[in-house]
Enzyme design. Structure first.
Site, mmCIF file in Angstrom:
data_model
loop_
_atom_site.group_PDB
_atom_site.id
_atom_site.type_symbol
_atom_site.label_atom_id
_atom_site.label_comp_id
_atom_site.label_asym_id
_atom_site.label_seq_id
_atom_site.Cartn_x
_atom_site.Cartn_y
_atom_site.Cartn_z
ATOM 1 N N ARG A 271 0.512 -8.929 13.354
ATOM 2 C CA ARG A 271 -0.151 -7.939 12.490
ATOM 3 C C ARG A 271 -1.039 -8.618 11.472
ATOM 4 O O ARG A 271 -2.140 -8.140 11.165
ATOM 5 C CB ARG A 271 0.893 -7.054 11.800
ATOM 6 C CG ARG A 271 1.459 -6.000 12.742
ATOM 7 C CD ARG A 271 2.807 -5.485 12.307
ATOM 8 N NE ARG A 271 2.789 -4.910 10.979
ATOM 9 C CZ ARG A 271 3.870 -4.808 10.200
ATOM 10 N NH1 ARG A 271 5.031 -5.268 10.616
ATOM 11 N NH2 ARG A 271 3.776 -4.263 9.022
ATOM 12 N N LYS B 68 0.822 -1.212 0.000
ATOM 13 C CA LYS B 68 0.000 0.000 0.000
ATOM 14 C C LYS B 68 0.856 1.262 0.000
ATOM 15 O O LYS B 68 0.578 2.207 -0.730
ATOM 16 C CB LYS B 68 -0.916 0.026 1.238
ATOM 17 C CG LYS B 68 -1.879 -1.147 1.331
ATOM 18 C CD LYS B 68 -2.856 -0.965 2.491
ATOM 19 C CE LYS B 68 -2.193 -0.972 3.860
ATOM 20 N NZ LYS B 68 -1.650 -2.294 4.260
ATOM 21 N N ARG C 185 11.943 -1.573 10.861
ATOM 22 C CA ARG C 185 10.881 -1.091 11.746
ATOM 23 C C ARG C 185 10.742 -2.049 12.919
ATOM 24 O O ARG C 185 10.840 -3.253 12.733
ATOM 25 C CB ARG C 185 9.559 -1.037 10.970
ATOM 26 C CG ARG C 185 9.167 0.369 10.561
ATOM 27 C CD ARG C 185 8.011 0.384 9.609
ATOM 28 N NE ARG C 185 6.858 -0.362 10.067
ATOM 29 C CZ ARG C 185 5.701 -0.388 9.411
ATOM 30 N NH1 ARG C 185 5.561 0.297 8.290
ATOM 31 N NH2 ARG C 185 4.687 -1.085 9.868
HETATM 32 P P1 ADP Z 1 1.332 -2.098 7.929
HETATM 33 O O1 ADP Z 1 0.151 -1.803 7.057
HETATM 34 O O2 ADP Z 1 2.512 -2.572 7.138
HETATM 35 O O3 ADP Z 1 1.029 -2.978 9.102
HETATM 36 P P2 ADP Z 1 1.366 0.655 8.880
HETATM 37 O O4 ADP Z 1 2.582 1.501 8.780
HETATM 38 O O5 ADP Z 1 0.194 0.999 8.048
HETATM 39 O O6 ADP Z 1 1.905 -0.791 8.575
HETATM 40 O O7 ADP Z 1 0.885 0.586 10.392
HETATM 41 C C1 ADP Z 1 1.765 0.267 11.450
HETATM 42 C C2 ADP Z 1 1.011 0.167 12.776
HETATM 43 O O8 ADP Z 1 0.372 1.412 13.076
HETATM 44 C C3 ADP Z 1 -0.116 -0.854 12.803
HETATM 45 O O9 ADP Z 1 0.343 -2.158 13.078
HETATM 46 C C4 ADP Z 1 -1.006 -0.284 13.927
HETATM 47 O O10 ADP Z 1 -0.469 -0.564 15.193
HETATM 48 C C5 ADP Z 1 -0.904 1.210 13.697
HETATM 49 N N1 ADP Z 1 -1.973 1.693 12.797
HETATM 50 C C6 ADP Z 1 -1.803 2.214 11.539
HETATM 51 N N2 ADP Z 1 -2.991 2.551 11.009
HETATM 52 C C7 ADP Z 1 -3.937 2.229 11.920
HETATM 53 C C8 ADP Z 1 -5.360 2.309 11.960
HETATM 54 N N3 ADP Z 1 -6.072 2.793 10.935
HETATM 55 N N4 ADP Z 1 -5.993 1.881 13.081
HETATM 56 C C9 ADP Z 1 -5.312 1.403 14.121
HETATM 57 N N5 ADP Z 1 -3.972 1.275 14.158
HETATM 58 C C10 ADP Z 1 -3.281 1.684 13.073
#
Ligand code: ADP
Ligand code: ZN
Length: 223
Positions: A168, A13, A157
């Site tokens: 996750r 994404k 990360r």
């Molecule tokens: P990925 O999609 O690779 O897991 P992101 O960078 O989008 O990584 O998100 C990393 C972390 O940030 C998630 O595992 C969560 O803890 C938090 N996070 C991101 N977006 C949201 C959301 N919309 N709602 C709740 N937690 C979120």
């Protein structure tokens, strides 16, 4: 126009969102990035979110929705925007509909087999100064351990360790995947095959957007 990028962790994404942002001129809003910035700056939200993120769980709907609400108020979002990593729960989708429900929306679901996700995430490295994303296997930097763009040091990360990656993906299946049905029912979900090279996937998305909503090349409208 609102483009929602949907898919499991590791589906690409962020990478595709960046390319689409360049192509459309719409800002890419990543809740993961907003939260990581808050963690780095040690704001009250950052302090609360840090532990949750390290475990691979979801930050509360209230916190994340608050960040999105603030970001959407910025003038650069007026013409359209790309959401990456939000909504991740039904409550977040409902909050978004409440905040900005009138805007035409297309949800691009990047679909990738589970095995691929783990490989992509465990090879991921991030520039600690400019946040550019690399992958040891798929998209290595020119110089080992250094960012091509700013020479900053590349780091992993904290949530890209095997144990947290598994969590996750589990959380994705438990809480986020059901949003696909939610958007299918609304007629806004479009599946994209998330396999292949970055450029191949991007071309699929461009074709889809061209066909579906008449956005054509550079002439993608800011509406
Ligand atoms: P990925 O999609 O690779 O897991 P992101 O960078 O989008 O990584 O998100 C990393 C972390 O940030 C998630 O595992 C969560 O803890 C938090 N996070 C991101 N977006 C949201 C959301 N919309 N709602 C709740 N937690 C979120
Ligand atoms: Zn960099």
């Amino acid at each position: 126009m609102r483009i929602v990028l949907f898919g499991p962790p590791g589906s690409g994404k962020g990478t595709q969102g960046e390319l689409m942002a360049k192509r459309t001129g719409f800002p890419r809003i990543s809740t993961g990035d907003l939260l990581r910035t808050a963690v780095q700056k040690r704001t009250p939200i950052g302090r609360q979110a840090e532990a949750v993120m390290k475990e691979g769980r979801l930050v509360s709907d209230e916190i994340v929705t608050g960040l999105v609400r603030e970001r959407l108020a910025d003038p650069d979002c007026r013409g359209g925007y790309i959401l990456d990593g939000f909504p991740r729960t039904i409550a977040q989708a409902e909050a978004l509909a409440f905040l900005d429900g009138e805007r035409p929306e297309v949800v691009i679901g990047i679909e990738v087999p589970a095995e691929v996700l783990i490989d992509r995430l465990s090879g991921r490295r991030i520039c600690s100064s400019c946040q550019a994303v690399y992958n040891l296997a798929l998209q290595p930097p020119r110089l080992e351990g250094r960012c091509d763009l700013c020479q900053g040091p590349l780091v992993q990360r904290p949530d890209d360790t095997p144990e947290v990656i598994r969590e996750r993906i589990r959380v994705y299946h438990e809480q986020t995947e059901r949003l696909k049905d939610h958007y299918l029912r609304r007629g806004s979900y479009r599946a994209v095959d998330g396999g292949g090279t970055i450029e191949e996937i991007f071309q699929r998305i461009v074709r889809l957007l061209d066909g579906e909503i008449g956005m054509s090349g550079r002439k993608w409208v800011r509406a």
